[in-house]
Design a protein around this motif. Structure first.
Motif, PDB file in Angstrom:
ATOM      1  N   GLY A 170      24.222 -15.588  -7.151  1.00  0.00           N
ATOM      2  CA  GLY A 170      23.702 -15.198  -5.602  1.00  0.00           C
ATOM      3  C   GLY A 170      22.919 -16.261  -4.974  1.00  0.00           C
ATOM      4  O   GLY A 170      22.232 -17.162  -5.747  1.00  0.00           O
ATOM      5  N   ILE A 171      22.783 -16.197  -3.618  1.00  0.00           N
ATOM      6  CA  ILE A 171      21.780 -17.039  -3.051  1.00  0.00           C
ATOM      7  C   ILE A 171      20.456 -16.266  -3.250  1.00  0.00           C
ATOM      8  O   ILE A 171      19.450 -16.969  -3.416  1.00  0.00           O
ATOM      9  CB  ILE A 171      22.025 -17.167  -1.517  1.00  0.00           C
ATOM     10  N   SER A 172      20.488 -15.035  -3.536  1.00  0.00           N
ATOM     11  CA  SER A 172      19.327 -14.323  -3.874  1.00  0.00           C
ATOM     12  C   SER A 172      19.666 -13.319  -5.006  1.00  0.00           C
ATOM     13  O   SER A 172      19.734 -13.528  -6.385  1.00  0.00           O
ATOM     14  CB  SER A 172      18.519 -13.495  -2.932  1.00  0.00           C
ATOM     15  N   SER A 173      20.005 -12.245  -4.788  1.00  0.00           N
ATOM     16  CA  SER A 173      20.076 -11.172  -6.027  1.00  0.00           C
ATOM     17  C   SER A 173      21.431 -10.468  -5.848  1.00  0.00           C
ATOM     18  O   SER A 173      22.135 -10.826  -6.875  1.00  0.00           O
ATOM     19  CB  SER A 173      19.120 -10.175  -5.877  1.00  0.00           C
ATOM     20  N   ILE A 174      21.842  -9.880  -4.849  1.00  0.00           N
ATOM     21  CA  ILE A 174      23.243  -9.596  -4.587  1.00  0.00           C
ATOM     22  C   ILE A 174      23.994  -8.704  -5.673  1.00  0.00           C
ATOM     23  O   ILE A 174      25.142  -9.141  -6.066  1.00  0.00           O
ATOM     24  CB  ILE A 174      23.996 -10.776  -4.249  1.00  0.00           C
ATOM     25  N   GLY A 175      23.281  -7.506  -6.104  1.00  0.00           N
ATOM     26  CA  GLY A 175      24.123  -6.629  -6.691  1.00  0.00           C
ATOM     27  C   GLY A 175      25.248  -6.221  -6.262  1.00  0.00           C
ATOM     28  O   GLY A 175      26.155  -5.623  -6.832  1.00  0.00           O
ATOM     29  N   ALA A 176      25.077  -5.926  -4.552  1.00  0.00           N
ATOM     30  CA  ALA A 176      26.462  -5.393  -4.104  1.00  0.00           C
ATOM     31  C   ALA A 176      27.625  -6.333  -4.290  1.00  0.00           C
ATOM     32  O   ALA A 176      28.853  -5.964  -4.423  1.00  0.00           O
ATOM     33  CB  ALA A 176      26.004  -5.209  -2.558  1.00  0.00           C
ATOM     34  N   LEU A 177      27.444  -7.639  -3.921  1.00  0.00           N
ATOM     35  CA  LEU A 177      28.513  -8.562  -3.977  1.00  0.00           C
ATOM     36  C   LEU A 177      28.847  -8.683  -5.409  1.00  0.00           C
ATOM     37  O   LEU A 177      30.372  -8.743  -5.557  1.00  0.00           O
ATOM     38  CB  LEU A 177      27.800 -10.244  -3.817  1.00  0.00           C
ATOM     39  N   ALA A 178      28.198  -8.675  -6.553  1.00  0.00           N
ATOM     40  CA  ALA A 178      28.823  -8.758  -7.799  1.00  0.00           C
ATOM     41  C   ALA A 178      29.512  -7.204  -8.094  1.00  0.00           C
ATOM     42  O   ALA A 178      30.858  -7.662  -8.676  1.00  0.00           O
ATOM     43  CB  ALA A 178      27.533  -8.745  -8.714  1.00  0.00           C
ATOM     44  N   ALA A 179      29.127  -6.433  -7.764  1.00  0.00           N
ATOM     45  CA  ALA A 179      29.958  -5.216  -7.996  1.00  0.00           C
ATOM     46  C   ALA A 179      31.044  -5.115  -7.281  1.00  0.00           C
ATOM     47  O   ALA A 179      32.135  -4.743  -7.893  1.00  0.00           O
ATOM     48  CB  ALA A 179      29.352  -3.900  -7.521  1.00  0.00           C
TER      49      ALA A 179
END
Ligand SMILES: Cc1cc2nc3c(=O)[nH]c(=O)nc-3n(C[C@H](O)[C@H](O)[C@H](O)COP(=O)(O)O)c2cc1C
Length: 342
Positions: free
Chosen positions: A26-35
């Motif tokens: 991620g560019i920062s954290s991005i739990g939603a993108l990974a999921a």
């Protein structure tokens, strides 16, 4: 969507639908993108990067809440990526708490890159995981690094990151085409052959099909997922990506100087969209001035100044699409391309 393409990576990760696709840091954290990447049938990665343990924990629980498939084993089907040099630099307890956050969440994989002592952190993960050890990805920029990762770190998965890639990478990396083949052809002594993924400059399913035919077990894509609404990029950053051509990217340390993140290891720079921040840096404009204009440009979302990481494939990317749909479209395009070849 159906028809998985079975490779070493699909077997290791147990991803069954769109198979070959791995994904993104991620560019920062991005739990939603990974999921959503995992929901699409790929495998999503969350970057621990500059996060605190608390923010990583909340991204991991966000990912867990969004994952569609019930995983009865309790394993969280995403990975967490760590920057080796940053773990080395922080107090040990802080680094440890970042690793513990992912171990406690029972993530399926750990990813390590950009560090001179990755073995220390990989050992920590292997010694402190309860039950089956998580899979270890190591991203490399040269054949030498790949050999070290296989023979000394016993990495399960090697990510060959070519010079075309968006975001940080080795300024010394060869083109992906050459790097991948040099790794695939290497004998690796008595070590088991690694699963090798290709990363850098990939934009669509035809690109993925090419990497598979060369012998990669799958790919890692970063820039393409910045165009998903789940990424933390702003609308202005996404518009800049859509407008960009392939020749608009540049490898540079200008943005790290502009934003004050200059402690990356020797030889690591980043590929992003060229703008006035880069040309001022190249022309020797004072750092103070570059930094103040960068700060203001980031505040006002001025394309001439702000930072947009991007790989060379950006010229072929022109749509904003949810991450899950991206994965499925890539899979379909890849299958069509493979069918044409056969
Ligand atoms: C915004 C962004 C952030 C990234 N963050 C990381 C990271 O934290 N750790 C890492 O090993 N690689 C990171 N990468 C590199 C990716 O793992 C991958 O190698 C790269 O995105 C592939 O090239 P592409 O962007 O052309 O698809 C990042 C890439 C981008 C674009």
């Amino acid at each position: 969507m159906h028809g998985s393409i079975a490779t070493g990576i699909t077997r290791l990760l147990g991803i069954t639908i769109s198979s070959l696709l791995c994904s993104f840091q991620g560019i920062s954290s991005i739990g939603a993108l990974a999921a959503q990447v995992t929901n699409g049938g790929g495998f999503g990665l969350i970057s621990a990067g500059y996060q605190t343990a608390d923010s990583l924990i909340s991204e991991l629980s966000l990912a867990r809440s969004l994952l569609e498939a019930q995983n009865l084993t309790g394993i969280l089907p995403v990975g967490v990526g760590y920057l080796g040099w940053l773990l080395d630099k922080m107090p040990f307890q802080e680094a440890e708490s970042l690793l513990i956050a992912a171990l406690t969440a029972n993530v399926q994989a750990f990813w390590f890159s950009f560090g001179n002592d990755l073995g220390k952190w990989i050992r920590y993960v292997r010694e402190n995981s309860s039950g089956k050890s998580p899979l270890i990805f190591v991203q490399v920029n040269s054949l030498e690094e790949a050999v070290y990762a296989v023979e000394n770190l016993e990495a399960d998965i090697i990510v060959a990151q070519g010079i075309e890639s968006g975001g940080h990478g080795g300024s010394y990396a060869p083109p992906l085409f050459d790097l991948l083949q040099s790794i695939l052809e290497h004998p690796f002594g008595s070590s088991p052959r690694p699963v090798v993924l290709a990363a850098g400059g990939l934009a669509n399913g035809a690109d993925i099909a090419l990497q598979l035919t060369l012998g990669a077990a799958g790919v890692v894509m970063g820039t393409r997922f910045l165009l998903s609404p789940e990424s933390k990029y702003t609308d202005a950053q996404r518009e800049a990506l859509i407008a960009a051509n392939t020749e608009d990217t540049v490898r540079t340390v200008a943005f790290d100087h502009a934003r004050g993140t200059i402690d990356w290891p020797e030889g690591i720079d980043g590929r992003g969209l060229r703008n006035d921040t880069v040309s001022d840096f190249e022309q020797g404009v004072s750092l103070e001035l570059i930094q103040s204009k960068f700060k203001e440009g980031t505040r006002t979302q001025d394309r001439r100044r702000f930072l947009v990481w991007a790989g060379t494939g950006v010229g072929l990317m022109n749509r904003i699409m949810p991450a899950k749909d991206v994965v499925q479209e890539l899979h379909q395009e890849c299958q069509q391309q493979l069918a044409k070849l056969s």
